[in-house]
Design a protein around this motif. Structure first.
Motif, PDB file in Angstrom:
ATOM      1  N   ARG A  71     -33.579 -30.673  12.200  1.00 17.29           N
ATOM      2  CA  ARG A  71     -35.047 -30.681  12.104  1.00 17.29           C
ATOM      3  C   ARG A  71     -35.642 -32.010  12.596  1.00 17.29           C
ATOM      4  N   ASN A 126     -35.700 -28.621  -1.320  1.00 20.61           N
ATOM      5  CA  ASN A 126     -36.281 -28.027  -0.104  1.00 20.61           C
ATOM      6  C   ASN A 126     -37.363 -27.027  -0.512  1.00 20.61           C
ATOM      7  N   CYS A 127     -37.964 -26.397   0.476  1.00 18.22           N
ATOM      8  CA  CYS A 127     -39.088 -25.513   0.169  1.00 18.22           C
ATOM      9  C   CYS A 127     -38.601 -24.259  -0.570  1.00 18.22           C
ATOM     10  N   ALA A 128     -37.384 -23.829  -0.280  1.00 18.03           N
ATOM     11  CA  ALA A 128     -36.830 -22.669  -0.989  1.00 18.03           C
ATOM     12  C   ALA A 128     -36.717 -22.985  -2.481  1.00 18.03           C
ATOM     13  N   ILE A 156     -36.777 -16.115   6.948  1.00 18.65           N
ATOM     14  CA  ILE A 156     -36.949 -17.398   7.624  1.00 18.65           C
ATOM     15  C   ILE A 156     -35.576 -18.001   7.835  1.00 18.65           C
ATOM     16  N   HIS A 202     -46.800 -18.084   4.481  1.00 21.82           N
ATOM     17  CA  HIS A 202     -47.224 -18.379   5.846  1.00 21.82           C
ATOM     18  C   HIS A 202     -46.263 -17.720   6.825  1.00 21.82           C
ATOM     19  N   SER A 204     -44.355 -18.033   9.510  1.00 19.72           N
ATOM     20  CA  SER A 204     -44.074 -19.220  10.299  1.00 19.72           C
ATOM     21  C   SER A 204     -43.385 -18.926  11.606  1.00 19.72           C
ATOM     22  N   ASP A 234     -47.121 -20.328  -0.036  1.00 19.66           N
ATOM     23  CA  ASP A 234     -45.933 -20.958   0.544  1.00 19.66           C
ATOM     24  C   ASP A 234     -46.262 -21.218   2.002  1.00 19.66           C
ATOM     25  N   GLY A 236     -44.621 -23.357   3.997  1.00 21.73           N
ATOM     26  CA  GLY A 236     -43.434 -23.591   4.823  1.00 21.73           C
ATOM     27  C   GLY A 236     -43.549 -24.866   5.624  1.00 21.73           C
ATOM     28  N   SER A 269     -42.260 -27.597   3.334  1.00 18.43           N
ATOM     29  CA  SER A 269     -41.037 -28.349   3.635  1.00 18.43           C
ATOM     30  C   SER A 269     -41.376 -29.765   4.073  1.00 18.43           C
ATOM     31  N   LYS A 272     -40.381 -30.319   7.957  1.00 20.39           N
ATOM     32  CA  LYS A 272     -41.011 -29.620   9.082  1.00 20.39           C
ATOM     33  C   LYS A 272     -42.148 -30.526   9.597  1.00 20.39           C
TER      34      LYS A 272
HETATM   35  C1  LIG Z   1     -39.153 -22.926   6.392  1.00 20.15           C
HETATM   36  C2  LIG Z   1     -39.853 -22.140   5.375  1.00 20.15           C
HETATM   37  C3  LIG Z   1     -39.332 -22.038   4.083  1.00 20.15           C
HETATM   38  C4  LIG Z   1     -38.021 -22.671   3.707  1.00 20.15           C
HETATM   39  O1  LIG Z   1     -38.115 -24.061   3.740  1.00 20.15           O
HETATM   40  P1  LIG Z   1     -36.802 -24.948   3.497  1.00 20.15           P
HETATM   41  O2  LIG Z   1     -37.381 -26.312   3.290  1.00 20.15           O
HETATM   42  O3  LIG Z   1     -35.984 -24.823   4.712  1.00 20.15           O
HETATM   43  O4  LIG Z   1     -36.148 -24.432   2.290  1.00 20.15           O
HETATM   44  C5  LIG Z   1     -40.024 -21.291   3.158  1.00 20.15           C
HETATM   45  N1  LIG Z   1     -41.170 -20.681   3.476  1.00 20.15           N
HETATM   46  C6  LIG Z   1     -41.722 -20.753   4.698  1.00 20.15           C
HETATM   47  C7  LIG Z   1     -42.991 -20.035   4.984  1.00 20.15           C
HETATM   48  C8  LIG Z   1     -41.074 -21.491   5.699  1.00 20.15           C
HETATM   49  O5  LIG Z   1     -41.607 -21.576   6.907  1.00 20.15           O
END
Ligand SMILES: *Cc1c(COP(=O)(O)O)cnc(C)c1O
Length: 450
Positions: A71, A126-128, A156, A202, A204, A234, A236, A269, A272
């Motif tokens: 990333r 992380n976002c998850a 995703i 979102h 993404s 979310d 992302g 995230s 990102k």
């Molecule tokens: C990338 C993404 C995630 C996961 O994010 P990580 O940080 O990789 O866990 C979750 N939701 C959305 C909408 C994303 O784009």
């Protein structure tokens, strides 16, 4: 033992590989190969093991936030802080004012709250992880239903499916609308006492065109407020500034906008669009964020000092550059953003210098206009005009050039376009131009053997 020269693996790993190769020879019924052949086989096994080590790669793919290539590159300021904090002790959980135990990342949480326009923020792995914590927190008791549009039940990346993540937390999906169209009435009709939250995810890494309809954050925010259910988004990728104004890219919903629209919690995230280390950022009211932090599961998903330090420097950079208030300015210090903003003039000049440095090698060399992408599942439609260096080797097949560059040190990755190997200079960090020239020169002049 020429084949083993230059192997830099720990001795124990070399010994283990030798034992394994010899063991296989002992068990084998066929004739024992000669010594050189055994050593060569061992050499290639060790080389392949060495390549699995995490190491730098020159990214010529044109994808700025490339999930397979780590990333976002981390800012130099972040690396500098890591140098001191990582190599020594720090005030990670120590309050320098009182001399007592302190809370982890209180400065970072405060700075992120200012940047994101939320009352409170916390940071997890992380976002998850952020999404899981939010779901655990809001789906308590009888209210387990998560109202979500069928157009947002997305996958995703490898194996990360929103519906599966939701279900691991005991949440029950309450899908509304259809794949291409969901309207406000669909959401409104689904809300009942069992509703835990409305979730907007979102879109993404893909886009839909044609006969489509979806409900914006503002409308959802209003509906959620009226029905007294939490509204979670979310994001992302999570832009923290207006990407249109800052980088000339398509407008990406920012965290601030989603907040203003009435979201109770937003997650995104850190690696990102923020361009920090792998992390997930949760923004919300003080009450909701502190409830999430009290979840025993929070501890399992919290970040270490390396991530927190790198993120702290990255957030400082965004705050220093006025979060868009000063419009497009010079270098931000956030690598992917500066790369995205690099003008084609500059890229063209770099391409010319690279080609100049490769003159006389057995290859057709040229430059071409191309397009870079943001990547990381962000703005899949965005095409950033860019410049590529094209290479057509005279003496070796194209596929061999690709492989040799990938197996070299440092590894070089690009894309094949027609009968040429293309390197997008927007994603090659400017200080790597010289190393790239050296790698190309070595590879092209190596001839057909070796
Ligand atoms: C990338 C993404 C995630 C996961 O994010 P990580 O940080 O990789 O866990 C979750 N939701 C959305 C909408 C994303 O784009």
């Amino acid at each position: 033992m020429g084949a083993l020269e230059g192997v830099s693996l720990p001795r124990a790993l070399v010994v283990e590989a030798v034992r394994r190769v010899l063991g296989r020879l002992r068990r084998s019924k066929s004739a024992v190969p000669d010594f050189d052949e055994i050593v060569a086989g061992l050499g290639s096994q060790l080389a392949s093991l060495e390549r699995q080590r995490i190491q730098p790669v020159i990214n010529g793919t044109g994808v700025l936030i490339h999930t397979n290539l780590g990333r976002a590159p981390i800012a130099a300021d972040a690396v500098e802080l890591l140098n001191t904090v990582a190599a020594g002790y720090s005030n990670l959980e120590f309050d320098l004012e009182t001399g007592r135990r302190g809370s982890r990342a209180s400065y970072l949480e405060h700075a992120l709250a200012v940047l994101c326009g939320g009352a409170a923020v916390t940071v997890v792995n992380n976002c998850a992880a952020a999404l899981i914590l939010i779901l655990r927190n809001l789906t308590a008791g009888e209210a387990k239903e998560v109202v979500i549009s069928r157009g947002e039940l997305v996958q995703i990346g490898g194996g990360f499916r929103i519906p599966e993540i939701l279900e691991t937390t005991g949440a029950v999906l309450r899908e509304v609308g259809t794949t291409n169209r969901t309207n406000l009435e669909d959401y409104a009709a689904a809300i009942r006492p069992e509703t835990a939250m409305i979730l907007k995810v979102h879109r993404s890494n893909f886009f839909m065109e044609g006969f489509v309809e979806s409900v914006g954050s503002e409308e959802l925010g209003r509906l959620a407020a009226r029905k007294r259910v939490p509204f979670v988004e979310d994001l992302g990728s999570g832009a923290v500034v207006d990407t249109a104004r800052w980088a000339g890219l398509r407008h990406e919903p920012t965290v601030q906008e989603v907040f203003r629209a009435g979201a109770d919690l937003v997650c995104f995230s850190g690696d990102k669009l923020l361009g920090g280390p792998q992390s997930g950022i949760i923004v919300g009211s003080a009450k909701r964020v502190s409830a999430i932090k009290r979840d025993p599961f929070f501890r399992a998903l919290r970040c270490d000092k390396l991530v927190l330090s790198a993120l702290q420097s990255t957030v400082d950079l965004w705050l220093d550059h006025g979060a868009g208030r000063h419009g497009r300015i010079g270098s931000s210090g956030v690598p992917w953003l500066d790369q995205a903003r690099m003008g084609t003039e500059e890229l063209r000049a770099r391409a010319a210098a690279i080609i100049d440095a490769l003159k006389g090698l057995p290859a057709g060399l040229g430059t071409a206009e191309s397009f870079s992408q943001v990547g990381g599942g962000t703005m899949p439609r965005e095409m950033i005009p860019s410049v590529v260096v094209e290479v057509r080797p005279d003496r070796i097949p194209l596929t061999e050039l690709v492989e040799r560059l990938r197996l070299g040190t440092p590894a070089v990755v690009g894309v094949l376009g027609g009968q040429k190997f293309c390197l997008d200079l927007r994603t090659v960090l400017p200080h790597q131009d010289k190393v790239l020239v050296d790698a190309l020169r070595r590879t092209l002049s190596a001839g057909t053997e070796g």
